[in-house]
Design a protein around this motif. Structure first.
Motif, mmCIF file in Angstrom:
data_model
loop_
_atom_site.group_PDB
_atom_site.id
_atom_site.type_symbol
_atom_site.label_atom_id
_atom_site.label_comp_id
_atom_site.label_asym_id
_atom_site.label_seq_id
_atom_site.Cartn_x
_atom_site.Cartn_y
_atom_site.Cartn_z
ATOM 1 N N MET A 140 37.965 28.682 45.537
ATOM 2 C CA MET A 140 39.150 28.000 46.056
ATOM 3 C C MET A 140 39.474 26.752 45.249
ATOM 4 O O MET A 140 40.639 26.472 44.952
ATOM 5 C CB MET A 140 38.938 27.638 47.528
ATOM 6 C CG MET A 140 38.844 28.840 48.441
ATOM 7 S SD MET A 140 38.320 28.410 50.119
ATOM 8 C CE MET A 140 39.774 27.545 50.722
ATOM 9 N N VAL A 141 38.463 25.986 44.873
ATOM 10 C CA VAL A 141 38.682 24.727 44.151
ATOM 11 C C VAL A 141 39.096 24.979 42.707
ATOM 12 O O VAL A 141 40.022 24.349 42.182
ATOM 13 C CB VAL A 141 37.417 23.848 44.200
ATOM 14 C CG1 VAL A 141 37.568 22.632 43.285
ATOM 15 C CG2 VAL A 141 37.150 23.382 45.627
ATOM 16 N N MET A 142 38.423 25.921 42.044
ATOM 17 C CA MET A 142 38.646 26.138 40.612
ATOM 18 C C MET A 142 39.665 27.223 40.299
ATOM 19 O O MET A 142 40.012 27.439 39.140
ATOM 20 C CB MET A 142 37.307 26.466 39.931
ATOM 21 C CG MET A 142 36.325 25.297 39.969
ATOM 22 S SD MET A 142 34.796 25.604 39.043
ATOM 23 C CE MET A 142 33.964 26.744 40.151
ATOM 24 N N GLY A 143 40.127 27.921 41.333
ATOM 25 C CA GLY A 143 41.130 28.954 41.110
ATOM 26 C C GLY A 143 40.621 30.138 40.324
ATOM 27 O O GLY A 143 41.347 30.732 39.521
ATOM 28 N N ILE A 144 39.361 30.483 40.532
ATOM 29 C CA ILE A 144 38.771 31.622 39.833
ATOM 30 C C ILE A 144 38.389 32.702 40.840
ATOM 31 O O ILE A 144 38.411 32.464 42.048
ATOM 32 C CB ILE A 144 37.519 31.202 39.037
ATOM 33 C CG1 ILE A 144 36.472 30.587 39.985
ATOM 34 C CG2 ILE A 144 37.883 30.210 37.941
ATOM 35 C CD1 ILE A 144 35.168 30.217 39.320
ATOM 36 N N GLU A 145 38.058 33.866 40.334
ATOM 37 C CA GLU A 145 37.640 34.968 41.203
ATOM 38 C C GLU A 145 36.258 35.430 40.777
ATOM 39 O O GLU A 145 36.074 35.915 39.660
ATOM 40 C CB GLU A 145 38.633 36.120 41.156
ATOM 41 C CG GLU A 145 38.279 37.238 42.126
ATOM 42 C CD GLU A 145 39.328 38.336 42.167
ATOM 43 O OE1 GLU A 145 39.118 39.315 42.918
ATOM 44 O OE2 GLU A 145 40.337 38.231 41.448
ATOM 45 N N ILE A 146 35.289 35.248 41.666
ATOM 46 C CA ILE A 146 33.911 35.664 41.398
ATOM 47 C C ILE A 146 33.579 36.924 42.193
ATOM 48 O O ILE A 146 33.032 37.883 41.670
ATOM 49 C CB ILE A 146 32.928 34.531 41.763
ATOM 50 C CG1 ILE A 146 33.244 33.281 40.931
ATOM 51 C CG2 ILE A 146 31.481 34.973 41.525
ATOM 52 C CD1 ILE A 146 32.459 32.059 41.346
#
Length: 204
Positions: free
Chosen positions: A87-93
């Motif tokens: 949510m903070v970094m705008g990435i998808e793990i």
């Protein structure tokens, strides 16, 4: 049956605070925005069944697998940390492309039926009649269902900008919660495995 209105209300309030589905709305919207398919009924029913089973058989089930509540909490904290980082970094793990979407993981577990609610129902067993705890669980899960069904309305009201801001703010909060959950329960594990460390800290 020993239904008691005051016990049901009291247990419901405790569970409501622990589950905190209102506080999870930004997380749910974030999962949906990333393509996660939210099935409100499936998520609610899975969480309901898990919580009721855990109310009756929690300690025995964990004992069978040699797992305790703090171990559950540590596992749940790792999942929450990853979600907060996304949510903070705008990435998808975490990929949510399975047939169940995000309904089972992470919504049913660990957001609704997680380490916090597991610990809570076990604690409530020591104070309230089991039927009142079950009634409180059902009331809370009915509210969870209504919130999950209303995500489209919430999304329209907030708009893209509002959702973006909430995602960042609650992402940081979620990271903080996950770290606290991890540290608290890792300390429990350390004290359990190495009790002499606790003595050394208390009596240097």
């Amino acid at each position: 049956m020993n239904l008691n209105f005051l016990e049901i209300v009291s247990a419901s309030m405790v569970l409501f605070a622990v589950i905190d589905i209102i506080g999870s709305i930004p997380i749910i919207l974030d999962l949906k925005k990333k393509g996660g398919r939210i099935e409100a009924l499936k998520a609610t029913l899975v969480a309901l069944i898990v919580l009721i089973i855990f109310t009756f058989l929690g300690e025995k089930l964990l004992g069978i697998f040699g797992v305790d509540i703090s171990s559950f909490a540590i596992a749940g904290s790792i999942i929450l940390f990853i979600m907060g980082a996304e949510m903070v970094m705008g990435i998808e793990i975490i990929k949510y492309d399975g047939p169940s979407g995000v309904s089972i993981v992470p919504i049913a577990f660990p957001l609704v039926a997680g380490a916090g609610s597991f610990t809570t129902v076990l604690a409530l067993r020591a104070e309230y009649a089991v039927e009142n705890i079950v009634a409180a669980i059902i009331l809370n899960l009915a509210f969870v269902y209504m919130v999950l069904k209303s995500t489209n309305l919430v999304e329209r009201v907030l708009g893209d900008g509002g959702i973006h801001i909430l995602r960042k703010v609650f992402g940081i909060i979620l990271l903080a919660i996950s770290v606290k959950l991890f540290m608290t329960n890792i300390a429990i594990q350390i004290h359990t495995l190495f009790p002499f460390l606790k003595e050394a800290i208390q009596h240097p």
